[in-house]
Scaffold this active site. Structure first.
Site, PDB file in Angstrom:
ATOM      1  NE  ARG A 170     -10.833-123.232 -39.856  1.00  0.00           N
ATOM      2  CZ  ARG A 170     -12.091-123.547 -39.557  1.00  0.00           C
ATOM      3  NH1 ARG A 170     -13.044-123.377 -40.457  1.00  0.00           N
ATOM      4  NH2 ARG A 170     -12.410-124.006 -38.370  1.00  0.00           N
ATOM      5  NE  ARG A 212     -19.110-123.323 -25.038  1.00  0.00           N
ATOM      6  CZ  ARG A 212     -18.851-123.471 -26.357  1.00  0.00           C
ATOM      7  NH1 ARG A 212     -19.811-123.843 -27.190  1.00  0.00           N
ATOM      8  NH2 ARG A 212     -17.659-123.236 -26.837  1.00  0.00           N
ATOM      9  NE  ARG A 235     -12.799-119.337 -29.168  1.00  0.00           N
ATOM     10  CZ  ARG A 235     -13.725-119.830 -28.350  1.00  0.00           C
ATOM     11  NH1 ARG A 235     -13.847-119.353 -27.121  1.00  0.00           N
ATOM     12  NH2 ARG A 235     -14.531-120.779 -28.755  1.00  0.00           N
ATOM     13  NE  ARG A 237     -13.859-124.659 -24.717  1.00  0.00           N
ATOM     14  CZ  ARG A 237     -14.227-124.858 -25.980  1.00  0.00           C
ATOM     15  NH1 ARG A 237     -15.173-125.733 -26.288  1.00  0.00           N
ATOM     16  NH2 ARG A 237     -13.655-124.166 -26.949  1.00  0.00           N
TER      17      ARG A 237
END
Ligand code: IMP
Ligand code: MG
Length: 369
Positions: A268, A307, A325, A313
């Site tokens: 990362r 989704r 995000r 979720r």
């Protein structure tokens, strides 16, 4: 890196270093031999380069000849040594110096001693450019040793792997891990990374290492590294990179038979990318590519909202969370895109289309590596 037949080799000893060592051996032997005219005897085939360079550096008159023995098959030494061309001159009373390219088990050297036992030479000295102390099984004294090397197969400067590599002016060492395809896979949330990783894993016999999964596995199974990681997490601290790298190392070692790895969720940061490079380097391997699935933000938002409706979720149900995000993903990966681009290892792949189409685009990149 070079490939001979089916095997990969990495640079080991440069021509310049070999040259310096040959010079040292020539000087040392000339000093010891004094005013005698020695006979240098090369053991064919491997020693032809050693002998050629050595006698050019030898500062005084000398004679040169060869004997030819055969003892090697592929990358393994055999006990069964054949004498193909023996001695062709009388060596009584002479100072003989054997010039070898490499002494491994010492089987060849034992045969050399057998050959010279009844020759009534004044002295028999053994000189070798390379010596593998861990492989040597005999007691014969080695009078002059150029370079001691680990017990790993090498090629170049006269030494071959099944006939190839003798002509190389420098020496290469066999790679511990043979060819590997190691990928760092990136993609914003909703890009289909997980789906694609599954396909690539099958198609190329790769192991998918998701850092998140590795953490959960180690913590759940209370491994030493898992407990260590947990101790940082419990204090609200970041897990040090070294702990993560150690866990990844364990995963890589567990899967020694794989053709390579798909790293997912790591690195990362630049420091992590460098640490990963070091890890792969310690396995004689490397990261070949960072592949990033590229999908337009609006499409991602649409996909994730879709989704969210079915998966339930929570973080997929709220548009502003989704956008955050995505932004966070780009902020984080921008540095790595730069890092791998600088090494010509960044590949952006269009992540819009059917699953098969995208797999095909990814495969095209992997096949080109
Ligand atoms: P030994 O009889 O086991 O000492 O092996 C000596 C011979 O094996 C050398 O003269 C080489 O021809 C061959 N050999 C030993 N190690 C290597 C290597 O690493 N690469 C290529 N040939 C080797
Ligand atoms: Mg040899």
């Amino acid at each position: 890196m070079i490939k001979l037949h089916d095997k990969f080799f990495k640079p080991f000893i440069p021509a310049k270093q070999i040259d310096e060592v040959m010079q040292r051996l020539a000087t040392e032997i000339a000093n010891d031999v004094g005013d005698e005219i020695p006979i240098f005897i090369g053991i064919l085939n491997g020693s032809f380069m050693v002998v050629s360079d050595f006698v050019k550096k030898y500062p005084k008159p000398c004679e040169v000849t060869f004997i030819k023995l055969a003892s090697y098959e592929g990358v393994k030494s055999t006990e069964d040594i054949q004498r193909l061309i023996g001695l062709t001159q009388d060596l009584t009373g002479r100072t003989v110096v054997i010039l070898e390219d490499i002494i491994d088990t010492g089987n060849t050297l034992a045969e050399v001693h057998r050959i010279f036992k009844n020759e009534n030479v004044k002295s028999l000295k053994i000189a070798t450019l390379f010596y593998k102390p861990e492989a040597y099984k005999k007691d014969f004294k080695l009078h002059y040793v150029g370079i001691e090397i680990p017990n790993k197969f090498i090629v170049g400067y006269g030494l071959d792997y099944d006939g190839l590599g003798r002509n190389l002016p420098e020496v290469y060492q066999i790679k511990q891990t043979q060819h590997m395809t190691n990928l760092v896979l990136f993609g914003p949330p909703g890009a289909g990374k997980g789906t694609q990783a599954e396909f690539l894993k099958e198609k190329y016999n790769l192991v998918h290492i998701s850092t998140g999964d590795v953490f959960r596995f180690n913590i759940k199974n209370e491994t030493a590294l898992g407990m260590l990681a947990k101790s940082f997490i419990d204090k609200g601290e970041l897990v040090p990179d070294q702990v993560t790298i150690d866990m990844l190392n364990a995963e890589v070692e567990k899967n020694a038979g794989a053709n390579g790895f798909i790293f997912d969720g790591f690195p990362r940061t630049n420091a992590q990318a460098e640490a990963l490079e070091k890890l792969m380097d310690s396995k004689d391997s490397q990261i070949n590519a960072m592949i990033a699935l590229e999908v337009d933000d609006e499409i991602l938002v649409e996909r994730l909202l879709g989704r969210g409706k079915t998966s339930g979720r929570a973080d997929d149900a709220n548009e502003s969370i989704i956008r955050n995000r995505i932004t966070e993903y780009y902020n984080k990966t921008a540095i790595l895109k730069e890092y791998y681009s600088a090494q010509d290892k960044y590949f952006g792949v269009d992540g819009v289309g059917s699953i098969e189409d995208i797999t095909e685009r990814l495969s095209a990149v992997i096949d080109s590596l």
